[in-house]
Design a protein around this motif. Structure first.
Motif, PDB file in Angstrom:
ATOM      1  N   PRO A 117      -8.429  13.305 -29.603  1.00 32.56           N
ATOM      2  CA  PRO A 117      -9.799  12.781 -29.705  1.00 32.56           C
ATOM      3  C   PRO A 117     -10.166  11.893 -28.527  1.00 32.56           C
ATOM      4  O   PRO A 117      -9.328  11.187 -27.954  1.00 32.56           O
ATOM      5  N   GLY A 118     -11.426  11.934 -28.151  1.00 34.11           N
ATOM      6  CA  GLY A 118     -11.972  11.041 -27.131  1.00 34.11           C
ATOM      7  C   GLY A 118     -13.360  10.608 -27.552  1.00 34.11           C
ATOM      8  O   GLY A 118     -14.017  11.280 -28.352  1.00 34.11           O
ATOM      9  N   SER A 147     -14.721   9.670 -22.718  1.00 31.83           N
ATOM     10  CA  SER A 147     -13.616   8.818 -22.301  1.00 31.83           C
ATOM     11  C   SER A 147     -12.376   9.232 -23.066  1.00 31.83           C
ATOM     12  O   SER A 147     -12.355   9.170 -24.305  1.00 31.83           O
ATOM     13  N   PRO A 148     -11.337   9.699 -22.378  1.00 30.64           N
ATOM     14  CA  PRO A 148     -10.109  10.097 -23.080  1.00 30.64           C
ATOM     15  C   PRO A 148      -9.451   8.932 -23.818  1.00 30.64           C
ATOM     16  O   PRO A 148      -8.663   9.147 -24.729  1.00 30.64           O
ATOM     17  N   PHE A 197     -14.910   1.300 -24.592  1.00 37.35           N
ATOM     18  CA  PHE A 197     -16.246   1.238 -25.197  1.00 37.35           C
ATOM     19  C   PHE A 197     -17.321   1.721 -24.232  1.00 37.35           C
ATOM     20  O   PHE A 197     -18.300   2.321 -24.634  1.00 37.35           O
ATOM     21  N   PHE A 198     -17.152   1.437 -22.925  1.00 41.15           N
ATOM     22  CA  PHE A 198     -18.145   1.824 -21.926  1.00 41.15           C
ATOM     23  C   PHE A 198     -17.772   3.185 -21.352  1.00 41.15           C
ATOM     24  O   PHE A 198     -16.724   3.348 -20.728  1.00 41.15           O
ATOM     25  N   ALA A 246     -15.244   8.638 -16.540  1.00 39.30           N
ATOM     26  CA  ALA A 246     -15.394   9.512 -17.701  1.00 39.30           C
ATOM     27  C   ALA A 246     -15.365  10.976 -17.287  1.00 39.30           C
ATOM     28  O   ALA A 246     -15.817  11.346 -16.206  1.00 39.30           O
ATOM     29  N   TRP A 247     -14.835  11.813 -18.177  1.00 43.10           N
ATOM     30  CA  TRP A 247     -14.887  13.256 -17.988  1.00 43.10           C
ATOM     31  C   TRP A 247     -16.238  13.768 -18.469  1.00 43.10           C
ATOM     32  O   TRP A 247     -17.047  13.028 -19.023  1.00 43.10           O
TER      33      TRP A 247
END
Length: 844
Positions: free
Chosen positions: A442-443, A469-470, A475-476, A483-484
């Motif tokens: 999960p991400g 976000s992996p 939070f950001f 981020a992917w």
């Protein structure tokens, strides 16, 4: 490497209690919309998924998909490859329709709000927002006041042509709005590239899933831009304004310009004359009808807005007021990105539209309101604190990550400047499956959606850009923080028709064999791209020949030839003293470190790596003008120029790859590029640089008397790739006169000086803006060069007492003529002098 267990794909996937999960429902079952995809991924198997992952990375890399990081300390590390997760986020049509209605409503709301803010300002008279939000915020541009009333087109058409909205799914399964982007919203190009890549990687899966096509959105956008331009009887001239290659999303700017068919320009490419905006092209000034901008409000007009901006166009706002140019989105819409507005959108929606807000905001409070301030500080751990202005350098913070002095300092800042901050309740974003080495994990994700104006209101792209976000603790979720990305698939209830930007039968297309204008900056960069290409290839050949000599030298005869080759390396790289200095004898005994430095050290001005880097930089400024194959080769060159070199064998291998890629780039530009204005500047740059390289090498060889050495003759012929022809022609006999003839005067040799001059004289005639009755400076310079060359012949030189000295003097004269030609081209086509207007009475 992923395990071979076919069920392990989801075996390690763990949901988080109290957090909405996209893959599993509340009962721990895979949601129906994902069953087909999960089954398809499991059938592919882990080994094949690894291959598809590699293919994805390769395609993205070859396509040059990057995201530039502003935080990087090193200019070399700014570009980050684009990361795309293979498993898409899926939405069914029913849930998407709710989002679509909410987004279209939000577009109507934002359009009404920005019109009111710059005209009657009813929201102040009706006390819908505190006046401080409007008048104390720099995003409200007083220079734009009244523009929406005075501009005829803005009164009858939507002011807001497009916007993007960032959404988050909360634990209850509902979507909440985090923020809006309207000035220069990014992401649609990346979303399109994600879709294209996944449809190539999983063609049958994509087809069978019946996914809504995103091309409809871009077709609608292009149609809206054409209508907004307000031109009849001809195609409007539309440009996409970019801050330039250093911008974080420059890839997208070039990509969309090519996809939509617009010219990519920078601020320096545009000028305002008599309240009209023109593009400075090599053909002359071309009036612009509409600017699709990717530059923020403040930077658009240094005359009336931010005075230190080099990204905009002086006088642009006055041109907009007069109605001579349209801008999408209009200057001033940046006020809609003021985060202090977020707490008031529910009331504003009822005020302007008479409706409740369909898509709720994430609970947000403006700290400038006493009630909000007191409420937030009762439990500050619940919130993330952000500045009101996006341009504020203060980064978002949470009380959870603050402690001790940092917490006290931030509290003091909140109390001293409450108007600067909002507090937004932290919502645990939904988790989505990310394909990792051991199956799904999960991400956290947020979703960016895209809305544009259409003939009947607003239209939302049936898809979007998902950022993931992996790390579940992050939070950001932003691209700047690494981020992917994911593609968003909106499932259709029936098979979708193929969509593209091809016009319908009802639209009339006028056949044209003339391209749109070539900005002077583009022509300049094409000219120097070719020069750096030729310079790099020449250096590659010279260094390669020197290394061959080092590996083959056996006796004193060869030793002299080797030393001449090493001297030539110093000469062509202009890296004096080098092999021509006082300590040259030591370098001759151990030349590796110097050759290594001149080959691979980009910090050495004049080195091969330095010029390869210059070549790549020039290419990025004209990215939208280059074919996919050319961009791939440039990418290989960029990668190869950063390799470490520790031996002569590695130097040879490196140089061989470089010369093949440079030759391929030359071949593609010569065989595949249309013979339009830009191409002629490219070819002129190549011919001028090749001529100069020939002069420099010959002067160097003559200067240190190596033209009396048979081995040096052979070296020079090999560098210029004419050795086999020479041998066949002269049966292996070598002398000064025949070597100079084949290198200087033989027009059958494509690397000879004479051949370059013929090409220059041919190409100069095709440059734009020519009047047969006028002799231009570049024509005069080319004629003087050609005449000075034609007045000599090899036999004339060898009738003199010292032929080589005469040749050297003559070559220097030709060199000066070449520099004059280059300067004449730059003066006429690459530089524009603005009309000067004195302000005031001149008394200071």
């Amino acid at each position: 490497m992923m395990t071979q267990d076919p069920y392990h794909l989801i075996g390690n996937y763990k949901t988080i209690p109290g957090v909405y999960d996209e893959l599993y429902d509340a009962d721990g079952q895979i949601r129906n919309k994902y069953k087909f995809l999960v089954k398809s991924f499991q059938e592919l198997g882990p080994a094949e998924l690894v291959n598809r992952r590699r293919d994805t990375d390769r395609i993205l890399r070859e396509n040059g998909v990057t995201y530039n990081l502003y935080q990087s300390d090193s200019p070399e590390a700014k570009e980050r490859p684009w990361d795309l997760d293979l498993f898409p986020l899926v939405m069914e049509s029913e849930e998407w329709r709710v989002l679509e209605r909410g987004l279209n409503q939000r577009a109507d709301l934002l359009d009404a709000l920005v019109r009111d803010v710059y005209s009657k300002r009813r929201l102040l008279y009706e006390k819908k927002i505190p006046p401080e939000i409007l008048f104390n915020e720099t995003s409200f541009l007083r220079a734009c006041d009244g523009m929406y009333d005075s501009n005829h087109f803005l009164t009858k058409n939507p002011a807001l042509l497009f916007f993007v909205c960032d959404l988050i799914r909360a634990a209850d399964g509902n979507f909440y709005v985090l923020n809006d982007r309207v000035q220069a919203p990014s992401g649609s190009g990346y979303s399109l590239e994600n879709r294209i890549v996944l449809s190539r990687i999983f063609p049958s899966m994509y087809r069978d899933a019946m996914v809504h096509r995103v091309a409809v959105y871009f077709r609608s956008l292009r149609k809206s831009l054409t209508q907004l331009a307000g031109v009849t009887g001809r195609e409007p001239v539309i440009v996409l304004l970019t801050p330039g290659p250093s911008n974080e999303t420059y890839f997208e700017h070039a990509y969309l310009a090519g996809y939509l068919g617009y010219t990519l320009v920078q601020g320096e490419d545009l000028t305002v004359r008599k309240n009209k905006v023109y593009m400075k092209t090599v053909e002359g000034l071309q009036q612009i009808d509409l600017i699709l901008r990717r530059v923020d409000d403040d930077f658009m007009d240094p005359l009336e807005l931010r005075g230190d901006s080099l990204l905009g166009v002086p006088g642009l706002l006055e041109s907009v007021r007069s109605g001579h140019v349209k801008i999408a989105n209009p200057i001033g819409t940046g006020f809609l990105e003021n985060r202090a507005l977020l707490p008031f959108y529910s009331d504003l929606c009822r005020f302007y539209l008479g409706e409740d807000l369909i898509l709720p905001m994430a609970p947000t409070y403006w700290m400038g309101t006493k009630e909000h301030f007191q409420l937030v500080l009762q439990n500050p751990e619940k919130y993330v604190f952000k500045t009101v202005s996006r341009t504020d350098e203060e980064k978002p913070v949470t009380f959870i990550e603050l402690s001790g002095d940092r917490k006290d300092s931030f509290l003091q800042k909140l109390k001293s400047f409450p108007n600067r901050f909002i507090a937004q309740e932290m919502i645990a974003s939904a988790t989505v499956p990310v394909l990792g080495e051991n199956g799904f994990r999960p991400g956290r994700a947020i979703m960016r959606t895209f809305v544009s104006s259409s003939g009947s209101g607003y239209q939302t792209m049936a898809g979007g850009l998902v950022r993931v976000s992996p790390s579940l603790d992050d939070f950001f979720i932003t691209s700047q923080r690494g981020a992917w990305s994911k593609d968003l698939w909106v499932l259709a209830t029936e098979t979708q028709k193929e969509e593209s930007l091809l016009v319908t039968k009802s639209d009339q297309v006028m056949i044209s064999r003339k391209s749109s204008g070539v900005p002077s900056r583009v022509a300049d960069n094409l000219f120097w791209l070719a020069r750096y290409l030729e310079r790099s290839e020449n250096q590659t050949r010279v260094i390669r020949e020197a290394v061959y000599k080092i590996l083959q030298v056996e006796d004193g005869y060869e030793r002299e030839s080797l030393e001449n080759s090493l001297k030539l390396v110093t000469h062509v790289t202009n890296s004096y003293p080098g092999f021509l200095g006082d300590d040259a004898s030591e370098l001759f005994l151990n030349p590796f470190s110097e050759l290594q430095r001149l080959t691979s050290d980009r910090g050495v001005v004049g080195s091969l790596a330095f010029h390869l880097r210059s070549l790549v930089i020039a290419s990025k400024s004209v990215r939208d003008r280059l074919s996919d194959d050319m961009k791939k080769i440039l990418l290989h060159l960029e990668d190869q120029s950063q390799h470490e070199i520790d031996s002569y064998d590695q130097i040879i291998d490196f140089l061989q790859k470089i010369v093949l890629n440079l030759s391929s780039l030359t071949g593609l530009s010569f065989e595949n590029m249309s013979r339009e204005a830009g191409w002629y500047f490219l070819n002129l740059g190549r011919r001028i640089e090749r001529s100069i390289n020939m002069i420099l090498m010959l002067q160097g060889m003559i200067r240190w008397d190596s033209f009396r050495d048979k081995a040096s003759f052979e070296t020079f012929l090999r560098i210029n790739d004419i050795r086999l022809t020479y041998n066949r022609r002269y049966s292996g006999k070598i002398d000064q006169e025949s070597v100079l003839d084949i290198l200087l005067f033989d027009t059958t040799n494509p690397r000879s000086f004479a051949y370059q001059l013929e090409q220059i004289n041919s190409d100069i005639k095709f440059l734009p803006g020519k009047n047969e009755k006028v002799v231009y400076s570049e024509d005069r310079a080319a004629l003087q060069l050609y005449t000075h060359f034609k007045m000599k012949d090899i036999s004339i030189f060898f009738e003199s007492e010292n032929p080589l000295e005469s040749v050297s003097i003559w070559l220097e004269e030709l060199h000066n003529h070449l520099k004059n030609l280059s300067d004449a081209l730059a003066s006429r086509y690459f530089n524009y002098t603005e009309e000067q207007t004195r302000i005031g009475d001149g008394n200071g």
